[in-house]
Design a protein around this motif. Structure first.
Motif, PDB file in Angstrom:
ATOM      1  N   VAL A  14       0.840  -1.201   0.000  1.00 14.49           N
ATOM      2  CA  VAL A  14       0.000   0.000   0.000  1.00 14.49           C
ATOM      3  C   VAL A  14       0.874   1.249   0.000  1.00 14.49           C
ATOM      4  O   VAL A  14       0.640   2.197  -0.760  1.00 14.49           O
ATOM      5  CB  VAL A  14      -0.947   0.022   1.217  1.00 14.49           C
ATOM      6  CG1 VAL A  14      -1.676   1.358   1.315  1.00 14.49           C
ATOM      7  CG2 VAL A  14      -1.947  -1.121   1.146  1.00 14.49           C
TER       8      VAL A  14
ATOM      9  N   ALA B 278       2.413   1.781  -3.416  1.00  9.25           N
ATOM     10  CA  ALA B 278       1.413   2.229  -4.392  1.00  9.25           C
ATOM     11  C   ALA B 278       1.114   3.719  -4.189  1.00  9.25           C
ATOM     12  O   ALA B 278       0.969   4.486  -5.151  1.00  9.25           O
ATOM     13  CB  ALA B 278       0.134   1.411  -4.238  1.00  9.25           C
TER      14      ALA B 278
ATOM     15  N   ILE C  82       2.525   7.522  -6.471  1.00 10.29           N
ATOM     16  CA  ILE C  82       1.772   8.702  -6.895  1.00 10.29           C
ATOM     17  C   ILE C  82       2.337   9.972  -6.271  1.00 10.29           C
ATOM     18  O   ILE C  82       2.763  10.883  -6.975  1.00 10.29           O
ATOM     19  CB  ILE C  82       0.283   8.549  -6.536  1.00 10.29           C
ATOM     20  CG1 ILE C  82      -0.303   7.337  -7.273  1.00 10.29           C
ATOM     21  CG2 ILE C  82      -0.493   9.817  -6.886  1.00 10.29           C
ATOM     22  CD1 ILE C  82      -1.652   6.906  -6.791  1.00 10.29           C
TER      23      ILE C  82
ATOM     24  N   VAL D  55      -4.829   8.060  -5.461  1.00 10.21           N
ATOM     25  CA  VAL D  55      -4.271   7.369  -4.298  1.00 10.21           C
ATOM     26  C   VAL D  55      -5.282   6.376  -3.739  1.00 10.21           C
ATOM     27  O   VAL D  55      -4.934   5.229  -3.426  1.00 10.21           O
ATOM     28  CB  VAL D  55      -3.874   8.385  -3.196  1.00 10.21           C
ATOM     29  CG1 VAL D  55      -3.466   7.659  -1.924  1.00 10.21           C
ATOM     30  CG2 VAL D  55      -2.744   9.286  -3.679  1.00 10.21           C
TER      31      VAL D  55
ATOM     32  N   ALA E  71      -5.478   3.327  -5.964  1.00 12.59           N
ATOM     33  CA  ALA E  71      -4.275   2.496  -5.848  1.00 12.59           C
ATOM     34  C   ALA E  71      -4.325   1.669  -4.570  1.00 12.59           C
ATOM     35  O   ALA E  71      -3.966   0.491  -4.550  1.00 12.59           O
ATOM     36  CB  ALA E  71      -3.025   3.377  -5.870  1.00 12.59           C
ATOM     37  N   THR E  72      -4.802   2.295  -3.513  1.00 11.11           N
ATOM     38  CA  THR E  72      -4.907   1.601  -2.232  1.00 11.11           C
ATOM     39  C   THR E  72      -5.999   0.535  -2.281  1.00 11.11           C
ATOM     40  O   THR E  72      -5.789  -0.611  -1.870  1.00 11.11           O
ATOM     41  CB  THR E  72      -5.231   2.596  -1.102  1.00 11.11           C
ATOM     42  OG1 THR E  72      -4.224   3.601  -1.076  1.00 11.11           O
ATOM     43  CG2 THR E  72      -5.287   1.901   0.251  1.00 11.11           C
TER      44      THR E  72
ATOM     45  N   ILE F  90      -5.411  -2.782  -3.747  1.00 12.36           N
ATOM     46  CA  ILE F  90      -4.760  -3.764  -2.876  1.00 12.36           C
ATOM     47  C   ILE F  90      -5.723  -4.289  -1.815  1.00 12.36           C
ATOM     48  O   ILE F  90      -5.993  -5.481  -1.751  1.00 12.36           O
ATOM     49  CB  ILE F  90      -3.507  -3.163  -2.216  1.00 12.36           C
ATOM     50  CG1 ILE F  90      -2.497  -2.762  -3.304  1.00 12.36           C
ATOM     51  CG2 ILE F  90      -2.889  -4.149  -1.244  1.00 12.36           C
ATOM     52  CD1 ILE F  90      -1.363  -1.909  -2.811  1.00 12.36           C
ATOM     53  N   VAL F  91      -6.256  -3.396  -1.012  1.00 19.59           N
ATOM     54  CA  VAL F  91      -7.022  -3.858   0.156  1.00 19.59           C
ATOM     55  C   VAL F  91      -8.379  -4.471  -0.187  1.00 19.59           C
ATOM     56  O   VAL F  91      -8.962  -5.185   0.632  1.00 19.59           O
ATOM     57  CB  VAL F  91      -7.194  -2.735   1.205  1.00 19.59           C
ATOM     58  CG1 VAL F  91      -5.846  -2.325   1.774  1.00 19.59           C
ATOM     59  CG2 VAL F  91      -7.932  -1.545   0.632  1.00 19.59           C
TER      60      VAL F  91
END
Lengths: 139, 139
Positions: free
Chosen positions: A117, A120, A124, B117, B120-121, B124-125
């Motif tokens: 995380v 990632a 940015i 952001v 992107a997070t 993953i989660v």
DNA sequence: AACATAGCCCACCAACTCTATAGACTTTTA
DNA sequence: TAAAAGTCTATAGAGTTGGTGGGCTATGTT
């Protein structure tokens, strides 16, 4: 979440970017235009100055101005300074590292996931600057 | 940053995953094994139960257990429940949305960046579960 | 030199969140 | 009915966040 302070910082930096190389800008002008509590803004700008992002001039004709070009100030720098760690866990932070108590990083699934995380997010905010905050900043 | 509460939640869920379909586990057992303050853990588990992640049984032989398989509980679900928004700004949050005051989302550079952001997070989660927290969870 | 300007610095405060604990209550099992 | 174990409510201390007040210092102007 970004604190209000961080949002204020970005607003102020955006404003100062628009006035880049046009001489000092009064705190009170920024506060008024961006609707930020004056004294609170004072603290924020001072912090940005101490970090080498802004510079200032005292006395008549004084004010704040960017020390570098807008595209030389990364989002990550400002976030770390005003908001704190970008990572979701101290044991995963590059600039605010603290080891885990009761948790071995080598075999911690949460650790590994939070590294992902972090990377990632960094991908940015390390590659964007306050220039990108301006309308038409990408042109 | 993830709160301590969140970290405790993940530790407890990890423990319960290891005991999945092996009957109820005592709060006190989890607290002891994972070094979590008992009464604090009590609140956390109750919250997880109310959210449909855990279930419990009272009385002798009782305890807590997972309501779904470990690979059916996403990280995002737990983070939102215990920690709050995943996004860095309310105006960018999917589950905790609040509009910006003094800021038009349509032309806000910060907004756009924080959407990136967030995505992107989430990438993953949303695609990891508490099964992935276990050692060897990927096998 | 005197004065106005404008940033610098220090101290403080209210509100809120985070972490944790206490104690009484309810349900279940033996 | 007694013990076990989760449920619920309330509270308290520490720390953080957002914000303010007032005086100090440096600078430019007259």
């Amino acid at each position: 979440m970004l604190s209000k302070k961080s949002q204020y910082a970005f607003k102020a930096l955006t404003y100062l970017s628009e006035k880049y190389e046009q001489g000092p800008v009064l705190i009170s002008e920024i506060a008024k235009k961006k609707k930020i509590p004056l004294k609170f803004l004072e603290n924020i700008l001072l912090e940005l100055k101490k970090a080498g992002i802004l510079d200032s001039k005292k006395g008549k004709g004084g004010g704040y101005f960017l020390q570098k070009a807008p595209d030389q100030i990364t989002m990550a720098t400002v976030i770390r300074l005003i908001n704190g760690p970008i990572a979701m866990l101290p044991c995963v932070s590059l600039y605010f590292y603290e080891r885990c108590s009761n948790c071995n990083e080598k075999v911690c699934g949460l650790h590994d996931m939070m590294v992902e995380v972090r990377d990632a997010t960094l991908n940015i905010v390390d590659n964007r600057t306050i220039k990108d905050l301006l309308v038409g900043g990408k042109s």
